[in-house]
Design a protein around this motif. Structure first.
Motif, PDB file in Angstrom:
ATOM      1  N   GLY A 191     -56.348  51.060  18.024  1.00  0.00           N
ATOM      2  CA  GLY A 191     -56.558  52.234  17.180  1.00  0.00           C
ATOM      3  C   GLY A 191     -57.867  52.198  16.432  1.00  0.00           C
ATOM      4  N   GLY A 192     -58.726  51.255  16.781  1.00  0.00           N
ATOM      5  CA  GLY A 192     -60.009  51.153  16.086  1.00  0.00           C
ATOM      6  C   GLY A 192     -61.048  52.096  16.679  1.00  0.00           C
ATOM      7  N   LEU A 212     -51.819  53.814  22.468  1.00  0.00           N
ATOM      8  CA  LEU A 212     -50.758  53.013  21.851  1.00  0.00           C
ATOM      9  C   LEU A 212     -51.355  52.254  20.666  1.00  0.00           C
ATOM     10  CD1 LEU A 212     -49.096  51.569  25.096  1.00  0.00           C
ATOM     11  CD2 LEU A 212     -48.648  53.754  23.925  1.00  0.00           C
ATOM     12  N   VAL A 213     -50.914  52.613  19.477  1.00  0.00           N
ATOM     13  CA  VAL A 213     -51.470  52.041  18.252  1.00  0.00           C
ATOM     14  C   VAL A 213     -50.389  51.229  17.566  1.00  0.00           C
ATOM     15  CG1 VAL A 213     -52.756  52.579  16.151  1.00  0.00           C
ATOM     16  CG2 VAL A 213     -52.668  54.259  18.013  1.00  0.00           C
ATOM     17  N   ARG A 214     -50.682  49.980  17.280  1.00  0.00           N
ATOM     18  CA  ARG A 214     -49.686  49.136  16.632  1.00  0.00           C
ATOM     19  C   ARG A 214     -49.382  49.618  15.215  1.00  0.00           C
ATOM     20  NH1 ARG A 214     -51.214  42.972  16.811  1.00  0.00           N
ATOM     21  NH2 ARG A 214     -52.791  43.839  15.438  1.00  0.00           N
ATOM     22  N   LEU A 218     -54.734  55.799  13.455  1.00  0.00           N
ATOM     23  CA  LEU A 218     -56.030  55.420  14.006  1.00  0.00           C
ATOM     24  C   LEU A 218     -56.966  55.033  12.865  1.00  0.00           C
ATOM     25  CD1 LEU A 218     -56.566  58.347  16.572  1.00  0.00           C
ATOM     26  CD2 LEU A 218     -55.656  56.056  17.025  1.00  0.00           C
ATOM     27  N   LEU A 219     -58.006  54.294  13.187  1.00  0.00           N
ATOM     28  CA  LEU A 219     -59.125  54.004  12.271  1.00  0.00           C
ATOM     29  C   LEU A 219     -58.620  53.500  10.926  1.00  0.00           C
ATOM     30  CD1 LEU A 219     -61.262  57.212  13.032  1.00  0.00           C
ATOM     31  CD2 LEU A 219     -61.535  54.934  14.053  1.00  0.00           C
ATOM     32  N   ASN A 220     -57.708  52.535  10.955  1.00  0.00           N
ATOM     33  CA  ASN A 220     -57.012  52.186   9.709  1.00  0.00           C
ATOM     34  C   ASN A 220     -57.843  51.361   8.724  1.00  0.00           C
ATOM     35  OD1 ASN A 220     -56.967  49.691  10.810  1.00  0.00           O
ATOM     36  ND2 ASN A 220     -54.754  49.625  11.183  1.00  0.00           N
ATOM     37  N   ARG A 221     -59.096  51.061   9.076  1.00  0.00           N
ATOM     38  CA  ARG A 221     -59.956  50.439   8.063  1.00  0.00           C
ATOM     39  C   ARG A 221     -60.696  51.460   7.226  1.00  0.00           C
ATOM     40  NH1 ARG A 221     -62.658  45.254  11.182  1.00  0.00           N
ATOM     41  NH2 ARG A 221     -60.691  44.410  11.940  1.00  0.00           N
ATOM     42  N   PRO A 224     -57.622  57.004   4.849  1.00  0.00           N
ATOM     43  CA  PRO A 224     -56.508  57.416   5.715  1.00  0.00           C
ATOM     44  C   PRO A 224     -56.695  58.772   6.398  1.00  0.00           C
ATOM     45  CG  PRO A 224     -55.684  56.505   3.645  1.00  0.00           C
ATOM     46  CD  PRO A 224     -57.179  56.579   3.510  1.00  0.00           C
ATOM     47  N   PHE A 225     -57.359  59.712   5.709  1.00  0.00           N
ATOM     48  CA  PHE A 225     -57.466  61.046   6.321  1.00  0.00           C
ATOM     49  C   PHE A 225     -58.345  61.036   7.571  1.00  0.00           C
ATOM     50  CE2 PHE A 225     -60.688  60.919   2.931  1.00  0.00           C
ATOM     51  CZ  PHE A 225     -61.834  61.347   3.590  1.00  0.00           C
ATOM     52  N   ALA A 226     -59.213  60.029   7.708  1.00  0.00           N
ATOM     53  CA  ALA A 226     -60.105  59.979   8.872  1.00  0.00           C
ATOM     54  C   ALA A 226     -59.298  59.840  10.157  1.00  0.00           C
ATOM     55  CB  ALA A 226     -61.098  58.827   8.725  1.00  0.00           C
ATOM     56  N   GLY A 227     -58.469  58.809  10.222  1.00  0.00           N
ATOM     57  CA  GLY A 227     -57.657  58.610  11.414  1.00  0.00           C
ATOM     58  C   GLY A 227     -56.694  59.758  11.657  1.00  0.00           C
ATOM     59  N   ASP A 228     -56.155  60.309  10.570  1.00  0.00           N
ATOM     60  CA  ASP A 228     -55.203  61.416  10.723  1.00  0.00           C
ATOM     61  C   ASP A 228     -55.867  62.633  11.359  1.00  0.00           C
ATOM     62  OD1 ASP A 228     -53.341  59.817   9.543  1.00  0.00           O
ATOM     63  OD2 ASP A 228     -53.394  60.807   7.587  1.00  0.00           O
ATOM     64  N   MET A 229     -57.086  62.953  10.906  1.00  0.00           N
ATOM     65  CA  MET A 229     -57.748  64.153  11.423  1.00  0.00           C
ATOM     66  C   MET A 229     -58.181  63.965  12.871  1.00  0.00           C
ATOM     67  SD  MET A 229     -59.825  65.464   8.047  1.00  0.00           S
ATOM     68  CE  MET A 229     -60.054  67.154   8.629  1.00  0.00           C
TER      69      MET A 229
END
Lengths: 481, 481
Positions: A191-192, A212-214, A218-221, A224-229
Motif C-alpha cells: 500500500g505504499g 491487497l493492503v495489509r 494506502l499511503l499510511n505514512r 490519512p486523507f491522502a491514501g483515502d482519496m
C-alpha cells in the motif's frame, strides 16, 4: 593478503572510491571531482542505477499519460476527445525511450566527462579504505581510498517469506516498471508509494488491478486523507482495493497466478507485484571485513559518515534516512562537500542547515506520488509532529474552495493540510492531494526548510487564480481557528 | 450643503466606507468587519468586480482548455486523441458558468454574510470622510466614515486617441473575455498580458489572430525570453505577430474592421481588441472635493494610506503599485488591518514586512501568464534589478535539461532565469517559461518574500522527477558560474 596474491592484483590509489553508480554515487563523484579529488566509481549493473531504469524514470513515464488524460477529461471543450483508452503501446515505447532502452552509454559518458574512473564489477570492502572489484570475467582489482569510501549501493525490493514464491516469478518494482506488455489481471501487494503508483499506471493501461493492503489504507505514512482519496479514485477507475488483507499463499499454474488471502479469498491473476518494502544492498559489500554486520542499514551522522569509521560514508537508501532519489542526491552533494572539506583540512559546517549537514532529512523531506489525484507532502504529518513532541496545530482546507483549482479541473476534488508549530509559528509540514498539486509542494519545501515564520508567509502572495492560492486559504484557516 | 438639501438626504455613519466591491473592496470589508468595524460598501456595477466578470475568471476559463489541450498533445499515448479543435461552444458555456452568467447574487450573499452593508449606486466623495451615493433612480444617500474611506474602484481599459474609434466598437478586455461567439478574424493591439492571453485563447478557439505590437516583443516588462517564447508558440499556432507596428487608423464598414498600420499594412478583421493599458477609475469619485486631481493614480504609503489624508486609503489598481487582483487582495488585507489597528489606537507595524506594510508590492509581486507556454515570474527582472541599483547576477537554465520537464511534455521547451543579489546572496527575482510552470512560481515567491539565503535554498530539496528540480539546476548554475 599474501605477497603472491598482491602481485597478481592491480592496485590503484584514489582519493575517493564510490560503491554504486546510481544518481547518488554519480552526485558524490561529481562533487569530489569538482573539488579536484581523484575518484573511482564501482558499478555491478547499469550506470544510472535503479532510478534511471527501474524506478523514477520509467514509473513516471508510465504515469504522466495517465495523469494528463485524467486532467484533460476534467476540462470542458476537451473532455469528449479523451474518453477512449490510452494507447498502451505508445506509452510503453515512450517509457523504453526514457530508460534509454536499458543501456547506460549516456551515463557512462557523463561519468567520464567529470573525470571519474568507472570500474565495472562487484565492489567489496576488503579492509579499511580498500575496495576489491571483481569483474564479470572474475578478474580482480584493488582500489584504495586516501580519504573516503562511499557506499551508494541503494536498496532492493524485499519479498515476503512465502513458500514457493520464487517459482511464481512475482513482479517487483523492477518488473512493474519495465514490463513489455500489459497483463490482463494484476494483483498488487502493498500500500505504499510503489504499490499505489503502479496500481494507478497499470489500471489505466488496461489491466484489471486488485490491490491487497495489509493495513487500513494506502499511503499510511502520509496524512490519512491522502491514501483515502487515492483509493477512492483508483476504485472509481475500476481497481479493486482490499484493505486489512495479507497474502497467505501464492502459486502459479499454467501461467495463471493464484493468490489466497488470509481471509480465504482466492484471486486469479496474470501477474503479481510485491511492493512490500525495501532492503539495503549491503549484504555482499564486505562490511564484515571492517566489523559491520552485512545486510544492515548503515547509521550515519548528518555529514553522512558511518559511525566509528572516519573514512566511510553511506549515502542514499543504505543509510535509511529517506529512501528517495532526490534525498539521496541531496545527501550526495553534502557528503561530497564534507569529504572534500575534510580532505583539505578546512572547517566542516555540520551544524543544523550548514553546508555539510543533511538537516533536511529530519525536517523537510518532500515526496510526490504521481497518481490521479497527485499527492505531495513535505516535512512532518500531524501524527509524526505529535510523536516528535512538537506542540502543533493542523489546519485543513478543501481545495475545491480555491478558484484556481475549480478552473484547473471541473469538479475538482482535493485537500490540503498544514501542520504549524505553535512555539515558533513555523510550518512543520504540508500535504496536498488533488490534480496538479505536484509542482506546488516545492513552495512548502522552501517554507519548511527555511523555517519561514507564518507572519512572513502572509507576504508571499499567491498569483490569482492558481491552485497555489490554497496557501492563502491555509493561512486564513490558521488565523481564524 | 443647505439645510433643505440635508433634510432630503439620508445620512448614515459607518466606521469604514469602501468605494468599489471588486475582490479588493470585498477583502477590505472582510478585514474591517472581522475587527468589528461597521462597514459600508458602494458598488455601481456588479459585486465581484472586473476580476469576476471581465478579467481573471473568464479569461482563465477560456485559457485552461487551451493549456490542457496543449499539454495533452505533448503526451505519448494521448496526443493522437486531441488533435481536433476545441469545442468552442463548450468552452464559452463553461466560461459563462464561471462568471455566474454575469449575475452577482452569490457575491452579494457573501458580503451580507460578513455583515457589511451594500449600497448600489455611484459613490463620490463630497468632502472629507463623506461619500454620497447616487442610485440608479437618482436617489442620494450620504455615508460618513469615522475612520476611513477606502478607494477600491480599480481601473478600466485605456483606448488610444484614434479618430472614429468609438464607431468601430472595439473590444476591450471586457468584450474579449465575455464575447458569445468566436470571431473569424481578430486583430489584437498590444503586447502585454491581456493582449497575449487573449490572442492565445481566441486563436485556439478558432479565430485567425493578428497581433500588432508597438514594441519589439510581447510581454516587454518581463525577461526578454518570455515574450519571445510565447510569440514563437503563438506563431506556430497560426497567429500573425507583427512587432514594431502601431495602428494608424481603424474603421468598420459593413461589419468588417479595416486596420491600417503605420507601415501601411491593411488588415481586415471581424473584431479588434485594444489591450493598450489601463486608466484608474478615479475620474468621477469626487476627488476634487478634497483637493486631489480627478483621474489621477493615487499615491499611497506602505499601509495604503493616501499622502496627506489620514482617513483616505487607495487599495488595488487605483494606487498603481501592482495592477493584479492578488496583489490588490494582499493590499486589502493589509489596509484593513491597518485601519482596524489605527481605529483601536494600537501600534501600527508599518516597517518592512510588518503586518501593516505591503512590502511585497516593491519586492515580490508574482504574475502568471496563462498562455501556452505558461509564463510565471516574481520579483525583479534582471533589467529592473540593475535599474534599482542592486548588484546582481542572472543565471539561466534551459528547462529541457530537467528530467521532470521532459517527462511532463515530449519535446519540452522552457527556460528559467534567477536573479541573485550578490550582496546578500538572496533572490531578487525568478522567471519561468514553459508548460506546467504556473504552480511552480509560488516557491520563488516565498524565497523572495522571505529573503531566504542561497545557502539555505540548497536544503530545500525538489522532489524527483518534478519540473521543480529546475531549482537545483539554477543553484548549480549560480554555484558554478
Amino acid at each position: 593478503m599474501t605477497e603472491t596474491q598482491s602481485t597478481h592484483m592491480e592496485s590503484t590509489a584514489y582519493d575517493v572510491v564510490v560503491l554504486g553508480a546510481g544518481p547518488v554515487g554519480e552526485n558524490v563523484a561529481d562533487r569530489t571531482r569538482a573539488a579536484g579529488l581523484t575518484t573511482a566509481v564501482v558499478e555491478s549493473e547499469l550506470v544510472g542505477g535503479e532510478c534511471s531504469y527501474w524506478a523514477c524514470m520509467p514509473s513516471k513515464a508510465l504515469l504522466r499519460p495517465v495523469i494528463a488524460r485524467a486532467d484533460a477529461r476534467r476540462v470542458p471543450g476537451l473532455s469528449q476527445s479523451v474518453q477512449g483508452p490510452l494507447d498502451a503501446a505508445a506509452v510503453l515505447a515512450h517509457r523504453d525511450y526514457f530508460t534509454s532502452h536499458w543501456k547506460d552509454d549516456g551515463q557512462v559518458r557523463w561519468l567520464e566527462g567529470i573525470g571519474a574512473d568507472l570500474y565495472r564489477g562487484h565492489g567489496r570492502l576488503t579492509g579499511p579504505r580498500t575496495v576489491t572489484v571483481t569483474g564479470s570475467d572474475g578478474g580482480r582489482r584493488v582500489l584504495t581510498a586516501r580519504h573516503a569510501v562511499v557506499v551508494c549501493t541503494g536498496s532492493r525490493a524485499q519479498l515476503p517469506d512465502l513458500p514457493g514464491l520464487a517459482e511464481v516469478k512475482p513482479w517487483t518494482s523492477r518488473e512493474a516498471t519495465s514490463a513489455q506488455s500489459v497483463p490482463g489481471r494484476l494483483v498488487v501487494v502493498g500500500g505504499g508509494v510503489v504499490a499505489t503508483e503502479m496500481a494507478c499506471a497499470w489500471q489505466a493501461l488496461g489491466s484489471r488491478v486488485t490491490v491487497l493492503v495489509r493495513g487500513k489504507s494506502l499511503l499510511n505514512r502520509m496524512e490519512p486523507f491522502a491514501g483515502d482519496m487515492v483509493a477512492e479514485a483508483l476504485t472509481e477507475a475500476g481497481a479493486d482495493i482490499r484493505t486489512g488483507t495479507s497474502v497467505k499463499s501464492v502459486t502459479r499454474e499454467n501461467g495463471t497466478v493464484l493468490v489466497v488471502t488470509d481471509g480465504g479469498d482466492r484471486i486469479e491473476a496474470d501477474e503479481i507485484l510485491f511492493a512490500t518494502g525495501r532492503a539495503p544492498r549491503t549484504d555482499d559489500i564486505g562490511l564484515e571485513t571492517i566489523g559491520i554486520e552485512p545486510g544492515a542499514w548503515l547509521g550515519v551522522d548528518d555529514s553522512l559518515r558511518v559511525s566509528g569509521h572516519d573514512w566511510l560514508y553511506a549515502v542514499g537508501d543504505t543509510n535509511h534516512r529517506a529512501l528517495l532519489t532526490h534525498q539521496g542526491k541531496y545527501q550526495a552533494r553534502i557528503a561530497g562537500a564534507a569529504i572534500a572539506t575534510r580532505a583539505a583540512g578546512e572547517p566542516v559546517h555540520a551544524e543544523d542547515w550548514g553546508a555539510h549537514a543533511a538537516t533536511a532529512d529530519h525536517a523537510a523531506v518532500p515526496q510526490v506520488v504521481f497518481t490521479d489525484p497527485e499527492v505531495a507532502s513535505v516535512g512532518l504529518s500531524l501524527a509524526e509532529a505529535e510523536q516528535e513532541g512538537h506542540r502543533v496545530r493542523a489546519v485543513d482546507v478543501d481545495l475545491s474552495s480555491v478558484a484556481g483549482a475549480g478552473l484547473y479541473a471541473d469538479g475538482y476534488k482535493g485537500r490540503a493540510r498544514m501542520v504549524v508549530d505553535l512555539e515558533d509559528e513555523i510550518l512543520r509540514g504540508l500535504t496536498l492531494v488533488g490534480p496538479g498539486v505536484g509542482e506546488l509542494i516545492h513552495s512548502a519545501t522552501i517554507a519548511v526548510a527555511a523555517q519561514v515564520p507564518i507572519g512572513r508567509l502572509w507576504h508571499a502572495v499567491p498569483s490569482y487564480p492558481t491552485i497555489s492560492e490554497v496557501w492563502l486559504r491555509l493561512l486564513e484557516a490558521y488565523r481564524d481557528a
